[in-house]
Design a protein around this motif. Structure first.
Motif, mmCIF file in Angstrom:
data_model
loop_
_atom_site.group_PDB
_atom_site.id
_atom_site.type_symbol
_atom_site.label_atom_id
_atom_site.label_comp_id
_atom_site.label_asym_id
_atom_site.label_seq_id
_atom_site.Cartn_x
_atom_site.Cartn_y
_atom_site.Cartn_z
ATOM 1 N N ALA A 195 0.837 -1.208 0.000
ATOM 2 C CA ALA A 195 0.000 0.000 0.000
ATOM 3 C C ALA A 195 0.867 1.252 0.000
ATOM 4 C CB ALA A 195 -0.932 -0.010 1.212
ATOM 5 N N ASN A 196 1.925 1.232 0.789
ATOM 6 C CA ASN A 196 2.825 2.384 0.838
ATOM 7 C C ASN A 196 3.539 2.590 -0.496
ATOM 8 O OD1 ASN A 196 2.169 2.838 3.531
ATOM 9 N ND2 ASN A 196 3.896 1.653 4.318
ATOM 10 N N GLN A 197 3.970 1.508 -1.115
ATOM 11 C CA GLN A 197 4.678 1.615 -2.386
ATOM 12 C C GLN A 197 3.765 2.121 -3.499
ATOM 13 O OE1 GLN A 197 6.293 -2.311 -2.866
ATOM 14 N NE2 GLN A 197 7.872 -2.016 -1.302
ATOM 15 N N ILE A 198 2.512 1.683 -3.487
ATOM 16 C CA ILE A 198 1.565 2.174 -4.493
ATOM 17 C C ILE A 198 1.297 3.662 -4.272
ATOM 18 C CG2 ILE A 198 -0.841 2.023 -5.247
ATOM 19 C CD1 ILE A 198 -0.615 -1.012 -4.904
ATOM 20 N N GLY A 199 1.249 4.079 -3.019
ATOM 21 C CA GLY A 199 1.104 5.500 -2.738
ATOM 22 C C GLY A 199 2.278 6.292 -3.278
ATOM 23 N N GLN A 200 3.481 5.745 -3.132
ATOM 24 C CA GLN A 200 4.674 6.414 -3.637
ATOM 25 C C GLN A 200 4.696 6.448 -5.161
ATOM 26 O OE1 GLN A 200 7.864 4.229 -1.799
ATOM 27 N NE2 GLN A 200 7.353 4.919 0.268
ATOM 28 N N ALA A 201 4.109 5.435 -5.788
ATOM 29 C CA ALA A 201 4.067 5.397 -7.254
ATOM 30 C C ALA A 201 3.151 6.475 -7.808
ATOM 31 C CB ALA A 201 3.607 4.019 -7.735
ATOM 32 N N GLY A 202 2.207 6.944 -6.988
ATOM 33 C CA GLY A 202 1.288 7.978 -7.429
ATOM 34 C C GLY A 202 0.153 7.402 -8.258
ATOM 35 N N ALA A 203 -0.638 8.279 -8.813
ATOM 36 C CA ALA A 203 -1.789 7.868 -9.620
ATOM 37 C C ALA A 203 -1.346 7.582 -11.047
ATOM 38 C CB ALA A 203 -2.852 8.952 -9.618
ATOM 39 N N PRO A 204 -1.931 6.576 -11.687
ATOM 40 C CA PRO A 204 -1.612 6.327 -13.092
ATOM 41 C C PRO A 204 -2.138 7.466 -13.963
ATOM 42 C CG PRO A 204 -3.486 5.008 -12.434
ATOM 43 C CD PRO A 204 -2.960 5.653 -11.181
ATOM 44 N N PRO A 205 -1.521 7.701 -15.121
ATOM 45 C CA PRO A 205 -1.932 8.815 -15.978
ATOM 46 C C PRO A 205 -3.173 8.485 -16.801
ATOM 47 C CG PRO A 205 -0.094 7.671 -16.969
ATOM 48 C CD PRO A 205 -0.308 7.027 -15.625
ATOM 49 N N THR A 206 -4.268 8.209 -16.111
ATOM 50 C CA THR A 206 -5.543 7.926 -16.764
ATOM 51 C C THR A 206 -6.618 8.781 -16.116
ATOM 52 O OG1 THR A 206 -6.059 6.126 -15.226
ATOM 53 C CG2 THR A 206 -4.861 5.527 -17.235
ATOM 54 N N ASP A 207 -7.784 8.834 -16.739
ATOM 55 C CA ASP A 207 -8.852 9.694 -16.238
ATOM 56 C C ASP A 207 -9.232 9.367 -14.797
ATOM 57 O OD1 ASP A 207 -8.942 11.037 -18.632
ATOM 58 O OD2 ASP A 207 -10.635 9.892 -19.440
ATOM 59 N N ASN A 208 -9.268 8.079 -14.455
ATOM 60 C CA ASN A 208 -9.667 7.658 -13.114
ATOM 61 C C ASN A 208 -8.462 7.249 -12.275
ATOM 62 O OD1 ASN A 208 -12.442 7.986 -13.683
ATOM 63 N ND2 ASN A 208 -12.501 5.993 -14.692
ATOM 64 N N ALA B 216 -6.467 8.606 -9.957
ATOM 65 C CA ALA B 216 -6.445 8.807 -8.507
ATOM 66 C C ALA B 216 -7.380 7.826 -7.804
ATOM 67 C CB ALA B 216 -6.831 10.246 -8.176
ATOM 68 N N ALA B 217 -8.541 7.566 -8.395
ATOM 69 C CA ALA B 217 -9.487 6.624 -7.792
ATOM 70 C C ALA B 217 -8.915 5.211 -7.795
ATOM 71 C CB ALA B 217 -10.816 6.658 -8.542
ATOM 72 N N VAL B 218 -8.225 4.839 -8.871
ATOM 73 C CA VAL B 218 -7.616 3.512 -8.942
ATOM 74 C C VAL B 218 -6.557 3.361 -7.858
ATOM 75 C CG1 VAL B 218 -6.150 1.997 -10.342
ATOM 76 C CG2 VAL B 218 -8.089 3.169 -11.391
ATOM 77 N N ARG B 219 -5.674 4.361 -7.757
ATOM 78 C CA ARG B 219 -4.633 4.306 -6.719
ATOM 79 C C ARG B 219 -5.248 4.207 -5.329
ATOM 80 N NH1 ARG B 219 -2.504 9.838 -5.954
ATOM 81 N NH2 ARG B 219 -4.575 9.886 -4.966
ATOM 82 N N ASP B 220 -6.231 5.068 -5.053
ATOM 83 C CA ASP B 220 -6.846 5.075 -3.724
ATOM 84 C C ASP B 220 -7.550 3.759 -3.431
ATOM 85 O OD1 ASP B 220 -5.927 7.657 -3.539
ATOM 86 O OD2 ASP B 220 -7.895 8.591 -3.842
ATOM 87 N N ASP B 221 -8.187 3.177 -4.451
ATOM 88 C CA ASP B 221 -8.902 1.911 -4.267
ATOM 89 C C ASP B 221 -7.924 0.785 -3.947
ATOM 90 O OD1 ASP B 221 -11.075 0.189 -4.179
ATOM 91 O OD2 ASP B 221 -10.988 -0.243 -6.319
ATOM 92 N N LEU B 222 -6.829 0.718 -4.700
ATOM 93 C CA LEU B 222 -5.841 -0.332 -4.442
ATOM 94 C C LEU B 222 -5.256 -0.195 -3.040
ATOM 95 C CD1 LEU B 222 -3.945 -0.414 -7.867
ATOM 96 C CD2 LEU B 222 -5.542 -2.130 -6.982
ATOM 97 N N GLN B 223 -4.957 1.036 -2.639
ATOM 98 C CA GLN B 223 -4.428 1.237 -1.296
ATOM 99 C C GLN B 223 -5.447 0.841 -0.231
ATOM 100 O OE1 GLN B 223 -2.788 5.460 -1.866
ATOM 101 N NE2 GLN B 223 -1.249 4.518 -0.554
ATOM 102 N N ALA B 224 -6.713 1.178 -0.452
ATOM 103 C CA ALA B 224 -7.745 0.816 0.513
ATOM 104 C C ALA B 224 -7.888 -0.691 0.630
ATOM 105 C CB ALA B 224 -9.084 1.452 0.117
#
Length: 206
Positions: free
Chosen positions: A104-117, A119-127
């Motif tokens: 979860a921490n590493q995905i947070g460090q990777a940031g959001a993917p450059p797609t329309d959604n 930030a939601a994808v990153r936040d969902d994976l971390q959750a």
């Protein structure tokens, strides 16, 4: 998703629905898997996902790999030594929970993917991963509190721990989160780091 209240048996039901498993009708706040892409996925002009999207998918898969490795080899119950089996599951849950937290921490460090959604994808994976950590930690704590002088209680706890472990490694919800976005789905297929993880679209062999 904080369903742990009571015995280790409660942990079994929760673990079947946790981050890497996904249950029908179960939702995670902000889950990207529930959104529907309405615009064409960004590409590099050749119909392929952008290179930075593939690179992001590689980072995510590198973060997820230790989680799958930790969950993929649960202890083998020894009916002749239930105390040792209990201790093995305690270590298993602790290691898998730590791997989920690190991912979860590493995905947070990777940031959001450059797609329309993105930030939601990153936040969902971390959750999902944070829920997995919490559920595994709760299962471990409940198993640790079992009265080792009661063989029947230890046997029941070990049986439940085995069911928890079996349910925790299903990649369905993570796969759905990534595959909901066409470009991310294509990026997962292309990133070498994702090749050995069960994240391909159903029926794709991934």
């Amino acid at each position: 998703m904080k369903p742990f209240r009571g015995s280790v048996v409660a942990a079994v039901a929760a673990a079947s629905c946790l981050t890497l498993a996904g249950c029908a009708g179960d939702t995670v706040p902000g889950a990207a898997a529930q959104t529907t892409a309405t615009a064409p996925a960004p590409t590099d002009g050749s119909g392929q996902p952008q290179a930075d999207t593939v690179a992001w998918a590689g980072q995510v898969c590198s973060a997820l790999a230790p989680v799958y490795q930790s969950l993929g080899a649960p202890p083998q119950p020894d009916l002749n030594d239930l105390a040792a089996t209990r201790d093995a599951y305690l270590t298993y849950f602790e290691n898998a929970g730590s791997a989920a937290e690190q991912a979860a921490n590493q995905i947070g460090q990777a940031g959001a993917p450059p797609t329309d959604n993105g930030a939601a994808v990153r936040d969902d994976l971390q959750a999902q991963l944070n829920d997995l950590r919490d559920n595994l930690t709760a299962a471990r704590d409940q198993l640790a509190n079992v009265d080792t002088s009661d063989p029947a209680a230890v046997a029941d706890a070990v049986r439940s721990a085995g069911q928890t472990a079996a349910g925790a490694g299903d990649a369905a919800q993570v796969r759905d989160t990534l595959n909901n976005d066409p470009e991310l789905a294509a990026a997962v297929q292309q990133a070498p780091e994702c090749a050995d993880l069960p994240l391909g679209q159903p029926g794709s062999g991934g």
